[in-house]
Design an enzyme around this catalytic site. Structure first.
Site, mmCIF file in Angstrom:
data_model
loop_
_atom_site.group_PDB
_atom_site.id
_atom_site.type_symbol
_atom_site.label_atom_id
_atom_site.label_comp_id
_atom_site.label_asym_id
_atom_site.label_seq_id
_atom_site.Cartn_x
_atom_site.Cartn_y
_atom_site.Cartn_z
ATOM 1 N N SER A 100 0.450 55.043 29.892
ATOM 2 C CA SER A 100 1.239 56.052 30.623
ATOM 3 C C SER A 100 1.225 55.795 32.129
ATOM 4 C CB SER A 100 0.644 57.436 30.345
ATOM 5 O OG SER A 100 1.085 58.375 31.288
ATOM 6 N N TYR A 124 7.826 56.849 34.487
ATOM 7 C CA TYR A 124 8.674 57.989 34.842
ATOM 8 C C TYR A 124 9.480 57.597 36.078
ATOM 9 C CZ TYR A 124 6.296 61.270 31.697
ATOM 10 O OH TYR A 124 5.816 61.924 30.595
ATOM 11 N N THR A 150 10.605 56.988 30.266
ATOM 12 C CA THR A 150 10.665 58.287 29.587
ATOM 13 C C THR A 150 11.657 59.198 30.291
ATOM 14 O OG1 THR A 150 8.390 58.052 28.838
ATOM 15 C CG2 THR A 150 9.288 60.296 28.879
ATOM 16 N N LYS A 226 12.813 56.259 26.333
ATOM 17 C CA LYS A 226 12.058 57.118 25.414
ATOM 18 C C LYS A 226 12.443 58.573 25.648
ATOM 19 C CE LYS A 226 7.215 58.431 24.413
ATOM 20 N NZ LYS A 226 6.972 59.687 25.095
ATOM 21 N N HIS A 250 8.776 64.026 22.522
ATOM 22 C CA HIS A 250 7.546 64.166 23.303
ATOM 23 C C HIS A 250 6.493 64.954 22.502
ATOM 24 C CE1 HIS A 250 6.824 63.197 27.683
ATOM 25 N NE2 HIS A 250 5.679 63.798 27.416
HETATM 26 C C1 LIG Z 1 -1.788 64.649 25.887
HETATM 27 C C2 LIG Z 1 -0.461 63.960 25.845
HETATM 28 C C3 LIG Z 1 -0.012 63.313 26.982
HETATM 29 C C4 LIG Z 1 1.227 62.671 26.957
HETATM 30 N N1 LIG Z 1 1.619 61.981 28.078
HETATM 31 C C5 LIG Z 1 2.778 61.294 28.043
HETATM 32 C C6 LIG Z 1 3.151 60.494 29.155
HETATM 33 O O1 LIG Z 1 2.453 60.411 30.156
HETATM 34 N N2 LIG Z 1 4.329 59.818 29.059
HETATM 35 C C7 LIG Z 1 5.132 59.883 27.952
HETATM 36 O O2 LIG Z 1 6.188 59.253 27.909
HETATM 37 N N3 LIG Z 1 4.788 60.623 26.891
HETATM 38 C C8 LIG Z 1 3.622 61.308 26.909
HETATM 39 N N4 LIG Z 1 3.257 62.026 25.819
HETATM 40 C C9 LIG Z 1 4.115 62.026 24.611
HETATM 41 C C10 LIG Z 1 3.734 60.880 23.684
HETATM 42 O O3 LIG Z 1 4.091 59.644 24.210
HETATM 43 C C11 LIG Z 1 4.463 61.017 22.340
HETATM 44 O O4 LIG Z 1 5.839 61.141 22.558
HETATM 45 C C12 LIG Z 1 3.955 62.180 21.510
HETATM 46 O O5 LIG Z 1 2.571 62.371 21.646
HETATM 47 C C13 LIG Z 1 4.305 61.928 20.050
HETATM 48 O O6 LIG Z 1 4.017 63.021 19.283
HETATM 49 P P1 LIG Z 1 2.702 63.156 18.355
HETATM 50 O O7 LIG Z 1 1.573 63.436 19.301
HETATM 51 O O8 LIG Z 1 3.062 64.302 17.521
HETATM 52 O O9 LIG Z 1 2.515 61.881 17.604
HETATM 53 C C14 LIG Z 1 2.032 62.694 25.799
HETATM 54 C C15 LIG Z 1 1.562 63.343 24.657
HETATM 55 C C16 LIG Z 1 0.328 63.966 24.669
HETATM 56 C C17 LIG Z 1 -0.158 64.630 23.409
#
Ligand SMILES: Cc1cc2nc3c(=O)[nH]c(=O)nc-3n(C[C@H](O)[C@H](O)[C@H](O)COP(=O)(O)O)c2cc1C
Length: 353
Positions: A100, A124, A150, A226, A250
Site C-alpha cells: 500500500s 493513490y 486505487t 483498482k 475495497h
Molecule cells: C485494513 C485495510 C487497509 C486497506 N488499505 C488499503 C490501501 O491502502 N489501498 C488500497 O487500495 N486498498 C486498501 N484496502 C482494501 C484492500 O486492498 C482490498 O480491496 C480489500 O481488503 C478486499 O476485501 P477483503 O478484505 O474482504 O478481502 C484496505 C483494506 C483493509 C482491510
C-alpha cells in the site's frame, strides 16, 4: 474489578476494529461474501486431470498460484512486523504481494525482506502531482513489477466502528510515507508537518481521468486500476492505457450499498477481459471463492482481511500457512471440477442460487 462505565476502549480493540470493519452497517462487506456463497460450480467428469498446474501469468510476471495479497495500509496496527512479514510470506508461498501507499513499513525494507517475489505497488493519486510523481519514482526505483492505482477513495468511507472509538488511523499508526526524506522535505518547504501535508493531499475528491492518464504516461511500469465496478469505467481506463483492472469495492470499506465484487466481475470481464487481465478482490474467504472468480474470468484474486487475521494470529508463519492452505485447496478443487490449469477454470460453469 468491573471496568469503569464509559472508559475509553483499549487502543488494541480500536485497531482491531479498524482492520476488521467496513463502511456503515457493513452490509457490503457481508454481501461480498454471501454473493460468493450463492455461487456454485458445475464440475465436469472424466477430464483425466492427474496433475494440476496453478502457475499464472499476471501483470508484471508469473506467480505459482493465482493469488496475491491485497494492498492494505498500516499493518503495524495488526502485527509489529506488518507488511515485511506479509510480503515475505507471499514470496515463500509463491504468490504475489501488493504494498500500500500507506504501508507502515518502509517500502525498501519490505522489498529487501521479500526478495524475488512478484510485487505490485499500490498508488493513490494525490492532490499534489509532485507527490504522486515521487511515489511512482519510488515504485520504479525499488523494481516493483506494476503499479496498482486505487480509484475508489474520493473520500474516506464512513466506518461506524472507527467513529465509535474516535479512531484516527494516521495518528494511531503514521505510515512510513511521512518519514520518507523526500516527503519531509516537501512538508518543510511548505511549512507543514508531514502529517499535515498528508492530510492536505489525501484523499483527492477532484481527481480526474486526465490525472490517471498522466500517471500512466509517466511511467514505464504497467498501471492497473483498482476499485472499478462499472464496465464503462473499465473501458475508459483501458482506453487510457491501463494494463489491467482490479474489480473491487475495497472490501466494503467505502460504500455500504455497493454491488459486490463478484456480482460486478462478469460485466467488467465482458467489457475488457479480451484486452487486459481482470483481477478481483473483496469477499474472498475460501479457496472455492478463488475458483469461482477464475471461472468468471478473473486472472487472479487478491486476498484482504484473511491475510490480516493470519498475520495477527501467527505473524509471517501464520500468513504462510494461510496461503499454503489456499494454494493446496485450490489445486484440490481444480482436480474435482476437471481443470488442469487455472486457464481451464474459465470453461467451468458457475450457477447463482
Ligand atoms: C485494513 C485495510 C487497509 C486497506 N488499505 C488499503 C490501501 O491502502 N489501498 C488500497 O487500495 N486498498 C486498501 N484496502 C482494501 C484492500 O486492498 C482490498 O480491496 C480489500 O481488503 C478486499 O476485501 P477483503 O478484505 O474482504 O478481502 C484496505 C483494506 C483493509 C482491510
Amino acid at each position: 474489578m468491573e471496568p469503569a462505565v464509559n472508559s475509553p476502549p483499549a487502543p488494541t480493540l480500536a485497531a482491531t476494529d479498524y482492520w476488521q470493519g467496513a463502511a456503515g452497517d457493513e452490509r457490503t462487506m457481508a454481501r461480498n461474501i454471501t454473493a460468493f456463497d450463492r455461487c456454485v460450480l458445475v464440475p465436469r467428469v472424466l477430464r483425466g486431470v492427474t496433475e494440476v498446474d496453478l502457475r499464472t501469468t499476471v501483470t508484471g510476471g508469473e506467480i505459482g498460484a493465482p493469488l496475491l495479497v491485497a494492498p492494505m495500509g498500516l499493518q503495524a496496527l495488526v502485527h509489529p512486523d506488518g507488511e515485511a512479514a506479509a510480503a515475505t510470506a507471499a514470496a515463500t508461498a509463491g504468490v504475489g504481494f501488493c504494498l500500500s501507499t500507506f504501508s507502515s513499513c518502509d517500502p525498501a525494507d519490505a522489498v529487501a525482506r521479500a526478495g524475488a517475489g512478484l510485487r505490485w505497488f499500490q498508488l493513490y493519486l494525490m492532490r499534489d502531482p509532485e507527490i504522486t510523481g515521487q511515489l511512482v519514482s519510488c515504485a520504479e526505483r525499488l523494481s516493483f513489477d506494476a503499479i496498482v492505482c486505487t480509484l475508489d477513495v474520493p473520500v474516506v468511507g464512513r466506518r461506524n466502528r472507527d467513529r465509535v472509538y474516535g479512531f484516527d488511523r494516521f495518528t494511531a499508526a503514521p505510515p512510513a510515507l511521512v518519514r520518507a526524506p523526500w516527503f519531509e522535505a516537501i512538508a518543510a518547504d511548505r511549512g507543514l508537518s508531514p502529517k499535515a501535508l498528508l492530510d492536505d493531499v489525501f484523499p483527492h475528491p477532484g481527481c480526474t481521468w486526465d490525472e490517471l492518464a498522466a500517471t500512466i504516461a509517466s511511467t514505464h511500469l504497467p498501471v492497473l486500476v483498482k476499485g472499478v465496478l462499472h464496465p464503462d469505467d473499465a473501458c475508459r481506463a483501458v482506453r487510457l492505457g491501463a494494463a489491467g483492472i482490479v474489480v473491487s469495492n475495497h472490501g466494503g470499506r467505502q460504500f455500504d450499498r455497493s454491488v459486490s465484487s463478484v456480482e460486478a466481475l462478469a460485466g467488467v470481464h465482458a467489457a475488457v477481459g479480451e484486452v487486459v487481465p481482470v483481477y478481483l478482490d473483496s469477499g474472498v474467504r475460501a479457496p472455492a471463492h478463488v475458483a469461482m472468480a477464475l471461472c468468471l474470468g478473473a486472472r487472479a484474486v487478491l486476498v484482504g482481511r484473511p491475510v490480516l487475521a493470519a498475520l495477527a494470529e501467527g505473524g509471517e508463519t501464520g500468513v504462510v500457512a494461510l496461503l499454503h492452505r489456499f494454494v493446496d485447496e485450490l489445486g484440490h478443487i481444480m482436480r474435482i471440477v476437471g481443470a488442469a490449469t487455472t486457464g481451464e477454470l474459465t470453461g467451468v460453469q458457475v450457477l447463482r442460487a
